[in-house]
Design an enzyme around this catalytic site. Sequence first.
Site, PDB file in Angstrom:
ATOM      1  N   HIS A  19       0.846  -1.205   0.000  1.00 22.50           N
ATOM      2  CA  HIS A  19       0.000   0.000   0.000  1.00 22.50           C
ATOM      3  C   HIS A  19       0.878   1.251   0.000  1.00 22.50           C
ATOM      4  CE1 HIS A  19      -3.166  -2.678   2.153  1.00 22.50           C
ATOM      5  NE2 HIS A  19      -3.599  -2.458   0.933  1.00 22.50           N
ATOM      6  N   LYS A  43     -17.690  -6.486   8.051  1.00 27.34           N
ATOM      7  CA  LYS A  43     -16.468  -7.282   8.171  1.00 27.34           C
ATOM      8  C   LYS A  43     -16.045  -7.411   9.627  1.00 27.34           C
ATOM      9  CE  LYS A  43     -14.051  -6.959   3.792  1.00 27.34           C
ATOM     10  NZ  LYS A  43     -12.829  -6.470   3.146  1.00 27.34           N
ATOM     11  N   ARG A  92      -1.536  -6.043  -8.626  1.00 28.77           N
ATOM     12  CA  ARG A  92      -0.273  -6.733  -8.332  1.00 28.77           C
ATOM     13  C   ARG A  92       0.026  -7.798  -9.358  1.00 28.77           C
ATOM     14  NH1 ARG A  92      -2.743  -8.091  -2.612  1.00 28.77           N
ATOM     15  NH2 ARG A  92      -4.393  -8.389  -4.120  1.00 28.77           N
ATOM     16  N   SER A 130      -3.004  -7.800   2.644  1.00 27.85           N
ATOM     17  CA  SER A 130      -3.348  -7.654   4.069  1.00 27.85           C
ATOM     18  C   SER A 130      -3.835  -8.981   4.634  1.00 27.85           C
ATOM     19  CB  SER A 130      -4.450  -6.598   4.252  1.00 27.85           C
ATOM     20  OG  SER A 130      -4.014  -5.351   3.829  1.00 27.85           O
TER      21      SER A 130
HETATM   22  O1  PNS Z   1      -8.818  -3.092  -0.008  1.00 28.18           O
HETATM   23  P1  PNS Z   1     -10.029  -3.694  -0.637  1.00 28.18           P
HETATM   24  O2  PNS Z   1     -10.831  -4.462   0.388  1.00 28.18           O
HETATM   25  O3  PNS Z   1      -9.731  -4.482  -1.867  1.00 28.18           O
HETATM   26  O4  PNS Z   1     -10.966  -2.449  -1.108  1.00 28.18           O
HETATM   27  C1  PNS Z   1     -12.196  -2.664  -1.731  1.00 28.18           C
HETATM   28  C2  PNS Z   1     -12.985  -1.344  -1.823  1.00 28.18           C
HETATM   29  C3  PNS Z   1     -13.112  -0.677  -0.454  1.00 28.18           C
HETATM   30  C4  PNS Z   1     -12.297  -0.395  -2.747  1.00 28.18           C
HETATM   31  C5  PNS Z   1     -14.400  -1.699  -2.374  1.00 28.18           C
HETATM   32  O5  PNS Z   1     -14.953  -2.736  -1.631  1.00 28.18           O
HETATM   33  C6  PNS Z   1     -15.360  -0.525  -2.364  1.00 28.18           C
HETATM   34  O6  PNS Z   1     -15.222   0.389  -3.140  1.00 28.18           O
HETATM   35  N1  PNS Z   1     -16.334  -0.552  -1.427  1.00 28.18           N
HETATM   36  C7  PNS Z   1     -17.276   0.526  -1.207  1.00 28.18           C
HETATM   37  C8  PNS Z   1     -18.679   0.167  -1.686  1.00 28.18           C
HETATM   38  C9  PNS Z   1     -18.787   0.360  -3.191  1.00 28.18           C
HETATM   39  O7  PNS Z   1     -18.585   1.414  -3.715  1.00 28.18           O
HETATM   40  N2  PNS Z   1     -19.104  -0.758  -3.863  1.00 28.18           N
HETATM   41  C10 PNS Z   1     -19.175  -0.793  -5.310  1.00 28.18           C
HETATM   42  C11 PNS Z   1     -17.801  -1.040  -5.911  1.00 28.18           C
HETATM   43  S1  PNS Z   1     -17.940  -1.378  -7.581  1.00 28.18           S
END
Ligand code: PNS
Length: 192
Positions: A19, A43, A92, A130
């Site tokens: 990150h 979560k 990645r 993570s």
């Molecule tokens: O670090 P992560 O868990 O891969 O991040 C995922 C994240 C937070 C970017 C994604 O889950 C997200 O954007 N969540 C917010 C809800 C949302 O907008 N959902 C639609 C995404 S297409």
Amino acid sequence: MKRIKAIYPGSFDPPTNGHLDLIERGSKIFDELVVAILRNPEKDPLFSVADRRRMLEAMTADYANVSVDTFDGLTVDYALRVDAQALLRGIRAISDYEYELQMALMNRKLQPALETVFMMPAEKYSYLSSRLVREVAQLGGAIAGLVPDLVAQKVREKMDVAHKFEKHVEIDEPSPEKIPSESTSRPRKKKA
Ligand code: PNS
């Protein structure tokens, strides 16, 4: 001249060197970069959002154009609220691509003006996540070099607390196979 503000959304539980690598790269191409931690009540995180925020703030203290924030709801709505034009995500390996593409296209459908920008972290972090850091730490493996020192320290503290808690539970509530068969006998406390 137009200034470009980007958000870098994620769970960051915990934040890793991958990150940080991406934050550093993002801070070079965007005028402003907001690391945005999702507050996701569904979560079961290792770290609270407040802890993650503190860690990320300490990790990014040297980057003048990087800030840390939290959000809930849709990422695109948050981007709109903070006037960001771009959304930064890391890729990645090819295995990330399908999920990230799906997310980027859904976000584009929801908010066409917001551009997703993919960047690749250094290849030495290409296997790092993570989830794996949490798993390795929980099973007693070394996480030095995978996360910044301050995060490694916090993870260690969490594991110590969890370990002590497990011991405590074991002493006070022995699992059924440890309870002697005579139903009348009370389980003895372990010696310290
Ligand atoms: O670090 P992560 O868990 O891969 O991040 C995922 C994240 C937070 C970017 C994604 O889950 C997200 O954007 N969540 C917010 C809800 C949302 O907008 N959902 C639609 C995404 S297409």
